[in-house]
Design an enzyme around this catalytic site. Structure first.
Site, short mmCIF file in Angstrom:
data_model
loop_
_atom_site.label_atom_id
_atom_site.label_comp_id
_atom_site.label_asym_id
_atom_site.label_seq_id
_atom_site.Cartn_x
_atom_site.Cartn_y
_atom_site.Cartn_z
N ASP A 1 43.84 45.21 36.62
CA ASP A 1 42.74 44.92 37.28
C ASP A 1 42.92 43.82 38.50
O ASP A 1 43.60 42.95 38.41
CB ASP A 1 41.55 44.85 36.44
CG ASP A 1 40.20 45.42 37.26
OD1 ASP A 1 40.26 46.04 38.39
OD2 ASP A 1 39.34 45.65 36.61
N ASP B 1 35.86 51.08 42.06
CA ASP B 1 34.61 51.15 41.65
C ASP B 1 33.94 52.26 42.48
O ASP B 1 33.38 51.69 43.39
CB ASP B 1 33.87 49.84 41.54
CG ASP B 1 34.83 49.07 40.60
OD1 ASP B 1 35.66 49.44 39.60
OD2 ASP B 1 34.75 47.76 40.76
N GLU C 1 42.72 41.43 44.64
CA GLU C 1 42.31 41.45 45.98
C GLU C 1 41.62 40.09 46.21
O GLU C 1 41.81 39.62 47.60
CB GLU C 1 41.40 42.57 46.03
CG GLU C 1 41.84 43.72 45.38
CD GLU C 1 41.20 44.02 44.13
OE1 GLU C 1 41.59 45.37 43.39
OE2 GLU C 1 40.58 43.21 43.51
#
Length: 764
Positions: free
Chosen positions: A415, A481, A418
């Site tokens: 995950d 998401d 970024e």
């Protein structure tokens, strides 16, 4: 970014220099370098006090031409750089003659004008693909003295542009402004987790901008007849990639930037997660796993999300002792049920983690210019960031993952990646602006390499959120998401289609959506979509995603499409091999398979799953759906109903159904097992033949699993006879002819072993 105010003027404070004439051409055996002043050269004195632009042309492989535009070339190149491969290149330079010089690579040529205004034309197969015209190349300076280089390549009438990574807005990028800059922005804005400076045109070419930092694209949005791309600094390098088909462009683009590894067979099965902030322990996990088994719902992977570790400790790679007091025993018990295990990780080290001081002292965390560790409270309190430019930090991070693999973990959800700062100093001296997007490549590579090293080739798989060019090498990626609505389901599909158009072969998404709790209708519609994707995961944020939490029908829908996916594994595995070997994605925009069909060019509510199955997810509770059907007679895999195209068809489907059409002329391999994805796909395989035309001949390959051999089936039709010849299989197989107009279906089971069979087509 934009530089002009309309067509005639530049923006306030902005000045732009353009190459005007070609002053000199230097020709080599396999390259051309052009020197172009930025003002007319009428007399000798005009060469004084004038900027000069250098533009070089060469080729790293056939049908790919590299262009490098430079103003001042004396800067320090601190990296990082994309890994760009080279290959055989049949390059020929001709001229200068007749006012031009031409560099040809394979079937692609760049014709550079040497007299008159700036003009570069990229041509193939006797036609112009795109051009760089007199005002296309620009060296821009803003009011603060910052410099940029831009190029503008022409767009043709009815030309469409796709790609630029994972983008959740309109699938066709014409008219959009896109910044290549990774961000944790969800799926509902112009931001994206996976930004790729590559676009695909249905006019027979693609363009890859070789810059790992921020690249700004104006696709018909600054000049409506051009695609502009720009980077900060004094130089710009890009590649023009010839097709002629969109799939050919992707083959060559992925040959440049890397093709995806082949995921393990078990990864195609259903993944079930704890979800994110829900309350769970081993009892909860076991209830989910046993609940799936009790309801005859096949499950392949169980995923532990963030709170397998203690709050405020992410990441310390240690099971929360209050929640999981016996992690080794729990993992052993889960694996005894035939499950693979995935756990969540990220590249951040919270200040409270036992690893923070270790990372600080070892120089494994990214630092600021004053030598202090870069820290933030956004996400985890006081967290630092692992510096993957430091080989020692990579080994340190991998060492902790190695311990988890030793416990029985089979995969990692990588995950984040970024939120990468630009006010830092990297161990290897990399430019922070260029490292912002590139960081995810180092992060995912470190984890993927560890899995390959521990588990062996072919067993490594990630569930990754962030990526940039080249990230396709480390599958699988998921969409991030999204909200739990039909609208977000559609935007997730657009993100996947754009990512597929950018060279990514394997893709997934959170079935039912992530944020909030889907109503049962959304969940059940999303199930069909998710289980007809390359990879399938049940995951949410604050609520569980076990099917019986919604209603009993959701259990039936889950079973129907999970078992269907397992039956389709011989076909899906072959599509995965194609993605691995050729760079053509498993889930494909319609334009990839039907580039000559104008009706397919803008379709973004459906896709091809492999080359022969059309999937149109249903985005309504009532089940109404519009499907674009290309030319020919297509057969529903679920009902046997047929529809002919090209045309749009409106249908209504129950929750246990979805438009799933088989392309005419298809030989579809279906497996004999419904309980798991990783079995001997050739054992008991059924070949279903749909509307085979006269003179048909095709080869269907069923990939090997483990030590089993690859099976090959050669299918031909002559007159009323369909003949199937099997090679390389020692298992029994079956052959069936689907309805062909007014002809009846037939079937026959063939004994074990390589052999052949001929069916006689009969009329009803």
């Amino acid at each position: 970014m934009k530089f002009t105010d309309g067509y005639w003027q530049t923006l306030p404070g902005m000045s732009v220099l353009h190459p005007r004439d070609v002053a000199d051409v230097v020709v080599g055996d396999a390259e051309v370098r052009v020197y172009a002043p930025t003002a007319p050269q009428r007399r000798r004195g005009d060469s004084l006090n004038r900027p000069l632009v250098s533009v070089a042309f060469d080729s790293p492989m056939d049908d790919v031409i590299r262009v490098r535009i430079e103003h001042h070339s004396g800067g320090v190149d601190r990296g990082p750089h994309f890994d760009v491969a080279t290959g055989p290149a049949d390059v020929k330079v001709t001229g200068p003659e007749a006012g031009s010089v031409t560099l040809r690579s394979g079937g692609l040529s760049a014709r550079i004008g040497t007299g008159g205004p700036w003009d570069v034309t990229f041509e193939a197969d006797g036609r112009v693909l795109t051009s760089s015209t007199p005002r296309s190349v620009g060296i821009a300076t803003d009011a603060a003295g910052r410099t940029y280089v831009h190029e503008q390549l022409t767009l043709g009438v009815r030309e469409h542009v796709y790609g630029l990574g994972e983008r959740f807005g309109a699938f066709v990028k014409n008219g959009q402004s896109v910044d290549i800059w990774n961000a944790d922005g969800g799926t509902a804005s112009e931001q994206a987790y996976k930004n790729v400076p590559f676009y695909l045109s249905d006019a027979g070419y693609g363009v890859f901008v070789d810059h790992p930092g921020r690249v700004s694209f104006e696709v018909g949005s600054e000049v409506v007849s051009r695609t502009q791309f720009s980077v900060p600094g004094e130089s710009l390098q890009y590649y023009v990639i010839h097709g002629p088909t969109p799939k050919d462009v992707l083959r060559r683009y992925t040959a440049l930037t890397g093709r995806p590894a082949l995921p393990p067979a078990w990864s195609y099965g259903l993944w079930l997660s704890t979800s994110f902030t829900t309350s769970y322990d081993e009892e909860t996990v076991t209830s989910f796993v046993d609940g799936m088994a009790d309801r005859d719902l096949p499950l392949s992977v169980f995923h532990f999300d963030c709170f397998w570790m203690r709050a405020y400790h992410w990441t310390d790679f240690t099971w929360d002792p209050a929640t999981f007091p016996d992690p080794q025993g729990m993992l052993d018990r889960l694996k005894a049920k035939g499950l693979k295990i995935c756990v969540w990780i990220n590249p951040y080290i919270a200040q409270r983690s036992a690893l923070f001081e270790e990372g600080r002292a070892g120089g494994f965390l990214v630092r600021r210019a004053d030598g202090s560790v870069w820290q933030t409270d956004l996400w985890q309190a006081g967290m630092g960031l692992v510096d993957f430019t430091n080989p020692a930090a990579v080994a340190w991070y991998q060492g902790h993952l190695r311990r988890l693999v030793g416990q029985g973990v089979d995969a990692f959800k990588t995950d984040f990646g970024e939120r990468i700062p630009t006010d830092v100093v990297w161990h290897d001296g990399s430019d922070p602006e260029r490292m912002h997007n590139y960081y995810t490549q180092l992060y995912n590579r470190a984890v993927f390499d560890l899995l390959e090293d521990e588990l062996g080739p072919g067993e490594a798989v990630l569930f990754a959120r962030s990526a940039t060019a080249g990230g396709q090498q480390f599958p699988v990626h998921w969409g991030g998401d999204c909200e739990s609505t039909f609208v977000s389901m559609a935007e997730s599909l657009r993100g996947g289609l754009s990512l597929a158009s950018s060279g990514f072969g394997f893709w997934s998404h959170d079935i039912g959506g992530f944020e909030g709790t889907p109503d049962p209708a959304v969940f059940k519609r999303w199930l069909a979509f998710g289980l007809l994707s390359s990879h399938s995961r049940l995951h949410g944020s604050s609520s569980y995603r076990v099917p019986w939490a919604f209603d009993e029908e959701a259990v039936e829908v889950t079973r129907r499409f999970t078992t269907l996916k397992h039956q389709l594994m011989p076909y899906l595995a072959a599509a995965g091999v194609e993605a691995h070997q050729e760079g053509v994605p498993v889930m494909r925009p319609m334009v990839l398979e039907f580039p000559d069909d104008p009706g397919a060019a803008t379709v973004d509510t459906q896709y091809m799953l492999g080359p022969d199955l059309l999937v149109a997810p249903v985005f309504t509770a009532a089940g109404d759906v519009d499907v674009y059907v290309p030319a020919g007679t297509w057969t529903s895999l679920l009902s046997g109903a047929q529809v002919s195209g090209p045309r749009w068809v409106r249908e209504r489907h129950g929750f246990d159904s979805v438009p799933l059409y088989v392309r005419p002329g298809t030989v579809l391999a279906q497996g004999a097992r419904t309980d798991r994805p990783d079995y001997d796909w050739a054992d008991g395989v059924t070949l279903r033949h749909f509307d085979l035309p006269e003179g048909h001949r095709s080869v269907t390959t069923v990939p090997a699993v483990g030590e089993q051999p690859t099976a090959t089936f050669v299918v031909t039709r002559t007159g009323q006879q369909v003949r199937v010849e099997a090679r390389g299989t020692s298992a029994p197989w079956a052959v069936q002819v689907e309805p062909m107009g007014d002809r009846a279906a037939q079937g026959v089971t063939v004994p074990a072993g390589t052999g052949e069979v001929t069916l006689e087509l009969r009329r009803d």
